[in-house]
Motif scaffolding. Structure first.
Motif, PDB file in Angstrom:
ATOM      1  N   THR A  11      47.924  41.023  27.723  1.00 22.10           N
ATOM      2  CA  THR A  11      47.709  41.142  29.164  1.00 22.10           C
ATOM      3  C   THR A  11      47.008  39.911  29.731  1.00 22.10           C
ATOM      4  N   GLN A  12      47.522  39.398  30.843  1.00 24.22           N
ATOM      5  CA  GLN A  12      46.846  38.327  31.560  1.00 24.22           C
ATOM      6  C   GLN A  12      45.777  38.960  32.445  1.00 24.22           C
ATOM      7  N   LEU A  13      44.562  38.457  32.353  1.00 20.56           N
ATOM      8  CA  LEU A  13      43.473  38.958  33.176  1.00 20.56           C
ATOM      9  C   LEU A  13      43.532  38.269  34.536  1.00 20.56           C
ATOM     10  N   VAL A  14      43.445  39.056  35.594  1.00 24.27           N
ATOM     11  CA  VAL A  14      43.434  38.543  36.963  1.00 24.27           C
ATOM     12  C   VAL A  14      42.064  38.878  37.544  1.00 24.27           C
ATOM     13  N   ILE A  15      41.231  37.858  37.772  1.00 21.20           N
ATOM     14  CA  ILE A  15      39.908  38.060  38.354  1.00 21.20           C
ATOM     15  C   ILE A  15      40.073  38.148  39.866  1.00 21.20           C
ATOM     16  N   ASP A  16      39.571  39.232  40.448  1.00 21.12           N
ATOM     17  CA  ASP A  16      39.677  39.462  41.882  1.00 21.12           C
ATOM     18  C   ASP A  16      38.299  39.860  42.402  1.00 21.12           C
ATOM     19  N   VAL A  17      38.166  40.036  43.707  1.00 23.81           N
ATOM     20  CA  VAL A  17      36.914  40.472  44.316  1.00 23.81           C
ATOM     21  C   VAL A  17      37.252  41.519  45.375  1.00 23.81           C
ATOM     22  N   VAL A  18      36.413  42.557  45.451  1.00 22.16           N
ATOM     23  CA  VAL A  18      36.605  43.637  46.424  1.00 22.16           C
ATOM     24  C   VAL A  18      35.256  43.983  47.045  1.00 22.16           C
ATOM     25  N   PRO A  19      35.257  44.607  48.220  1.00 17.71           N
ATOM     26  CA  PRO A  19      33.993  45.047  48.805  1.00 17.71           C
ATOM     27  C   PRO A  19      33.318  46.090  47.919  1.00 17.71           C
ATOM     28  N   GLY A  20      32.005  46.137  47.975  1.00 16.63           N
ATOM     29  CA  GLY A  20      31.249  47.118  47.203  1.00 16.63           C
ATOM     30  C   GLY A  20      30.190  46.449  46.364  1.00 16.63           C
ATOM     31  N   ARG A  21      29.364  47.251  45.775  1.00 16.41           N
ATOM     32  CA  ARG A  21      28.276  46.731  44.953  1.00 16.41           C
ATOM     33  C   ARG A  21      28.649  46.872  43.494  1.00 16.41           C
ATOM     34  N   GLY A  22      28.600  45.760  42.788  1.00 16.73           N
ATOM     35  CA  GLY A  22      28.910  45.766  41.369  1.00 16.73           C
ATOM     36  C   GLY A  22      27.663  45.905  40.532  1.00 16.73           C
ATOM     37  N   GLY A  23      27.740  45.399  39.327  1.00 13.97           N
ATOM     38  CA  GLY A  23      26.628  45.483  38.391  1.00 13.97           C
ATOM     39  C   GLY A  23      25.477  44.581  38.779  1.00 13.97           C
ATOM     40  N   GLY A  24      24.279  45.026  38.495  1.00 17.21           N
ATOM     41  CA  GLY A  24      23.090  44.263  38.834  1.00 17.21           C
ATOM     42  C   GLY A  24      22.930  42.985  38.038  1.00 17.21           C
ATOM     43  N   PHE A  25      23.664  42.821  36.948  1.00 16.47           N
ATOM     44  CA  PHE A  25      23.522  41.635  36.109  1.00 16.47           C
ATOM     45  C   PHE A  25      24.394  40.476  36.574  1.00 16.47           C
ATOM     46  N   SER A  26      25.415  40.763  37.364  1.00 24.73           N
ATOM     47  CA  SER A  26      26.381  39.746  37.754  1.00 24.73           C
ATOM     48  C   SER A  26      25.932  39.047  39.039  1.00 24.73           C
ATOM     49  N   LEU A  27      26.208  37.734  39.135  1.00 27.89           N
ATOM     50  CA  LEU A  27      25.699  36.915  40.234  1.00 27.89           C
ATOM     51  C   LEU A  27      26.136  37.365  41.624  1.00 27.89           C
ATOM     52  N   GLU A  28      27.267  38.042  41.736  1.00 24.53           N
ATOM     53  CA  GLU A  28      27.746  38.435  43.064  1.00 24.53           C
ATOM     54  C   GLU A  28      27.082  39.705  43.580  1.00 24.53           C
ATOM     55  N   ALA A  29      26.258  40.358  42.778  1.00 26.96           N
ATOM     56  CA  ALA A  29      25.670  41.649  43.148  1.00 26.96           C
ATOM     57  C   ALA A  29      25.015  41.663  44.530  1.00 26.96           C
ATOM     58  N   PRO A  30      24.248  40.644  44.932  1.00 25.58           N
ATOM     59  CA  PRO A  30      23.623  40.689  46.262  1.00 25.58           C
ATOM     60  C   PRO A  30      24.577  40.398  47.426  1.00 25.58           C
ATOM     61  N   GLU A  31      25.818  40.038  47.142  1.00 23.07           N
ATOM     62  CA  GLU A  31      26.755  39.593  48.171  1.00 23.07           C
ATOM     63  C   GLU A  31      27.495  40.725  48.880  1.00 23.07           C
ATOM     64  N   GLY A  32      27.354  41.975  48.417  1.00 20.96           N
ATOM     65  CA  GLY A  32      28.089  43.082  49.022  1.00 20.96           C
ATOM     66  C   GLY A  32      29.528  43.184  48.561  1.00 20.96           C
ATOM     67  N   VAL A  33      29.860  42.453  47.500  1.00 19.23           N
ATOM     68  CA  VAL A  33      31.190  42.489  46.895  1.00 19.23           C
ATOM     69  C   VAL A  33      31.015  42.561  45.383  1.00 19.23           C
ATOM     70  N   ARG A  34      32.121  42.827  44.701  1.00 19.27           N
ATOM     71  CA  ARG A  34      32.058  42.832  43.238  1.00 19.27           C
ATOM     72  C   ARG A  34      33.340  42.249  42.680  1.00 19.27           C
ATOM     73  N   PHE A  35      33.185  41.534  41.575  1.00 21.07           N
ATOM     74  CA  PHE A  35      34.359  41.051  40.860  1.00 21.07           C
ATOM     75  C   PHE A  35      34.975  42.229  40.122  1.00 21.07           C
ATOM     76  N   LEU A  36      36.271  42.202  39.985  1.00 23.17           N
ATOM     77  CA  LEU A  36      36.949  43.173  39.139  1.00 23.17           C
ATOM     78  C   LEU A  36      38.103  42.474  38.458  1.00 23.17           C
ATOM     79  N   SER A  37      38.549  43.060  37.379  1.00 24.57           N
ATOM     80  CA  SER A  37      39.683  42.469  36.673  1.00 24.57           C
ATOM     81  C   SER A  37      40.870  43.410  36.781  1.00 24.57           C
ATOM     82  N   ARG A  38      42.004  42.800  36.993  1.00 25.88           N
ATOM     83  CA  ARG A  38      43.271  43.523  36.995  1.00 25.88           C
ATOM     84  C   ARG A  38      44.058  42.963  35.821  1.00 25.88           C
ATOM     85  N   GLY A  39      45.063  43.665  35.410  1.00 23.84           N
ATOM     86  CA  GLY A  39      45.860  43.189  34.295  1.00 23.84           C
ATOM     87  C   GLY A  39      47.322  43.042  34.657  1.00 23.84           C
TER      88      GLY A  39
END
Length: 159
Positions: free
Chosen positions: A83-111
């Motif tokens: 599977t090819q990993l596709v890194i995307d971003v969507v609105p919402g709060r992600g994990g507290g460890f990831s740099l985008e957490a304070p931005e009001g969005v979260r990275f997610l991976s699609r396949g």
């Protein structure tokens, strides 16, 4: 032409990565295996996450001068190497460890499942592990920025 990129990034996610690089310097991803933050791609300042000898480099995203390396654990790679990993971003709060957490969005991976032809090309290409990366091994291509709409990928699951 070489094997297909093991990871690509959508334009909105690449824009966010560029802003995070401006703020934090070089960054990297590690595709989480499901502990605290589910199976999210976690974004860290480069070097803040220690890559293991058996972790696998899916690729380097073509964002910023140095690019953005994307890692996955060896056992998880074995389950997802088709599977090819596709890194995307969507609105919402992600994990507290990831740099985008304070931005009001979260990275997610699609396949996106590789075609049979792509799988054959990948099988002929060397897999770069953390140990190999330490020895200077690097991928021959960078994961490109792609259009936002990727119809052949799995849709994101809602939380």
């Amino acid at each position: 032409m070489g094997p297909p990129a093991g990871v690509v990034v959508t334009a909105p996610a690449a824009d966010l990565l560029a802003r995070l690089q401006d703020r934090h310097g070089p960054v990297m991803f590690h595709q989480s295996g499901g502990c605290c933050d589910g199976s999210s791609p976690m974004c860290y300042p480069l070097g803040d996450f220690l890559v293991g000898d058996r972790d696998v480099l899916l690729g380097v995203l073509d964002v910023g001068a140095a690019g953005v390396p994307v890692w996955i654990s060896g056992p998880q790679y074995q389950a997802w190497k088709h599977t090819q990993l596709v890194i995307d971003v969507v609105p919402g709060r992600g994990g507290g460890f990831s740099l985008e957490a304070p931005e009001g969005v979260r990275f997610l991976s699609r396949g996106r499942v590789f075609t049979d032809d792509e799988k054959a090309q990948l099988e002929a290409a060397p897999v770069i592990t953390g140990a190999g990366y330490e020895r200077g091994e690097r991928p021959s291509i960078r994961g490109p920025v792609i259009d936002e709409a990727v119809p052949e990928t799995c849709p994101p699951r809602s939380r």
